[in-house]
Write a protein that holds these residues in place. Structure first.
Motif, short mmCIF file in Angstrom:
data_model
loop_
_atom_site.label_atom_id
_atom_site.label_comp_id
_atom_site.label_asym_id
_atom_site.label_seq_id
_atom_site.Cartn_x
_atom_site.Cartn_y
_atom_site.Cartn_z
N ARG A 196 59.69 6.92 73.04
CA ARG A 196 58.91 7.00 73.81
C ARG A 196 58.31 6.14 74.52
NH1 ARG A 196 56.00 12.17 74.08
NH2 ARG A 196 57.12 12.82 72.31
N PRO A 232 66.53 14.34 75.16
CA PRO A 232 66.11 13.16 74.83
C PRO A 232 67.21 12.46 74.30
CG PRO A 232 64.52 14.78 73.93
CD PRO A 232 65.75 15.65 74.57
N THR A 262 65.25 10.09 78.18
CA THR A 262 66.21 11.20 78.38
C THR A 262 67.87 10.56 78.32
OG1 THR A 262 66.43 11.27 80.79
CG2 THR A 262 64.82 12.83 79.65
#
Length: 418
Positions: A412, A287, A224
């Motif tokens: 990720r 994100p 994030t």
């Protein structure tokens, strides 16, 4: 491209063709003719050029070969709007596309109409199987350019001192309410990766093959804005030990201190988007995006994790629903949402962009579409907030040099299990 023949009823193919072609022009509707001339960095292209080149693709690879008696609107367009197909013709240098004040926007739109009419004529006559395959390829090619069109517009507006807003209306861009991240565990074993043969795929998604993966755990949520801000505040851009050598060189040369489109105002970090400017603190759980591959890798190292390989990413994504914050949502920026591997941002992987075992490029000039770029590129997965929903799937392989930041790209986290 599709490994099996595409055979849709005329009405279905024609409807799909009209829908995709209309979408490109709809995306340009908030723009002025002057907006559509701007090319703000060498990687980008003017919106007008995107509209012309996508028509060029259908004309070059379908109409010139399969529609008897087809007459091009202008023979000079064969080389003028060629992007990189050297087997077709020479082409103007990419960074000079903003110099094309002629043909006018009106003429480019006339060119699109000319091509559209001819494609629909070919479909009504009964297009040969290979022609229909190429039309479907051309529609997927145009969807790629729809995404590029929006990323290029965003960069051009960012470079404008007035910071224009592309579109005010749309769903709320929110950074609150993200679920707690968990790590999804996959045991060691042999996994299948690559396209299965059903529906459309680009040639670089083939052939499907098996890979051995050691046990790994991959995050259910991407990194994030708030987490990336912690990295910045901890001196992430000042610690060479976190960076690959080329990444550290880029940090020094480009003076990176934050993701692209972040800037400080009165001591607070702000974030420029296609929908206007927002406070980073208000988008904390959304994100982070517009990171280079080097920044993604440095963050992962700082966090004590790593980037997933593309095979790990695909293995996890194959069990997830293919929905998310994609172009049709209208947000045009990442938002905090429940665990999905699709939409919001393209996600950098640890994998170089190379052909799969047994990969074969398409024959002829179409083989230049993907295969010749399998050098010095890194794979990204998952689609972004400006990727058309019908364009994405678990096996889709995007690729860019690791220094690229103008794309909607994030990350990720992953880790190897003991």
């Amino acid at each position: 491209m599709n490994p099996t023949p595409v055979s849709l009823p005329y009405s279905a193919t024609a409807s799909l063709f009209a829908s995709v072609r209309r979408q490109s022009e709809t995306l340009c509707s908030p723009l002025t003719p002057e907006d559509m001339m701007v090319q703000s960095c060498p990687e980008a292209s003017p919106a007008k050029w995107h509209l012309a080149h996508t028509a060029w693709f259908f004309e070059t690879f379908v109409l010139r070969e399969f529609l008897h008696g087809y007459r091009p609107l202008n023979e000079d367009y064969l080389w003028l709007f060629n992007s990189y197909y050297n087997a077709i013709s020479a082409q103007p240098e990419k960074k000079l596309r903003a110099c094309f004040s002629r043909p006018s926007l009106a003429e480019v739109l006339r060119y699109r109409s000319h091509v559209d009419s001819a494609i629909l004529e070919l479909l009504e006559m009964g297009a040969p199987e290979e022609a229909e395959r190429r039309i479907v390829l051309g529609l997927n090619h145009e969807q790629q350019h729809q995404e590029l069109l929006l990323t290029d517009i965003k960069h051009s507006f960012w470079m404008n001192p007035l910071k224009p807003v592309y579109k005010l209306e749309g769903p709320a861009i929110t950074g609150r309410g993200a679920p707690v991240r968990e790590f999804l565990v996959y045991e060691s074993g042999v996994y299948a990766t690559g396209h299965s043969g059903e529906g459309f795929a680009f040639d670089n998604e083939l052939p499907r093959h098996r890979v051995w993966l050691d046990s790994f755990a991959i995050a259910s949520q991407p990194v994030t804005c708030a987490e990336y801000l912690e990295f910045m505040q901890d001196g992430g851009y000042e610690q060479p030990e976190l960076w690959l050598a080329e990444g550290w060189t880029a940090v020094q040369e480009e003076k990176w201190r934050a993701p692209l489109y972040w800037f400080q105002e009165d001591g607070e970090w702000q974030l420029f988007t296609l929908r206007g400017t927002f406070s980073v603190s208000d988008l904390g759980n959304s994100p982070v995006c517009h990171l280079s591959g080097y920044e993604a890798e440095a963050f992962a190292r700082w966090a004590g994790k790593r980037l997933p390989t593309e095979a790990e990413w695909e293995t996890a994504a194959a069990t997830q629903p293919t929905h998310g914050n994609l172009l049709e949502s209208g947000a045009l920026h990442p938002v905090a949402n429940a665990g999905t591997f699709f939409g919001n941002t393209w996600e950098w992987t640890a994998s170089a962009y190379l052909g799969y075992p047994g990969y074969r490029a398409l024959p002829g000039a179409l083989g230049e579409y993907n295969g010749k770029f399998m050098s010095n590129q890194t794979v990204l997965r998952g689609g972004s907030c400006v990727t058309p929903a019908s364009h994405i799937r678990p096996t889709y392989r995007n690729f860019f040099p690791s220094r690229t930041r103008w794309q909607f790209s994030g990350l990720r986290l992953c880790l190897t299990q003991e």
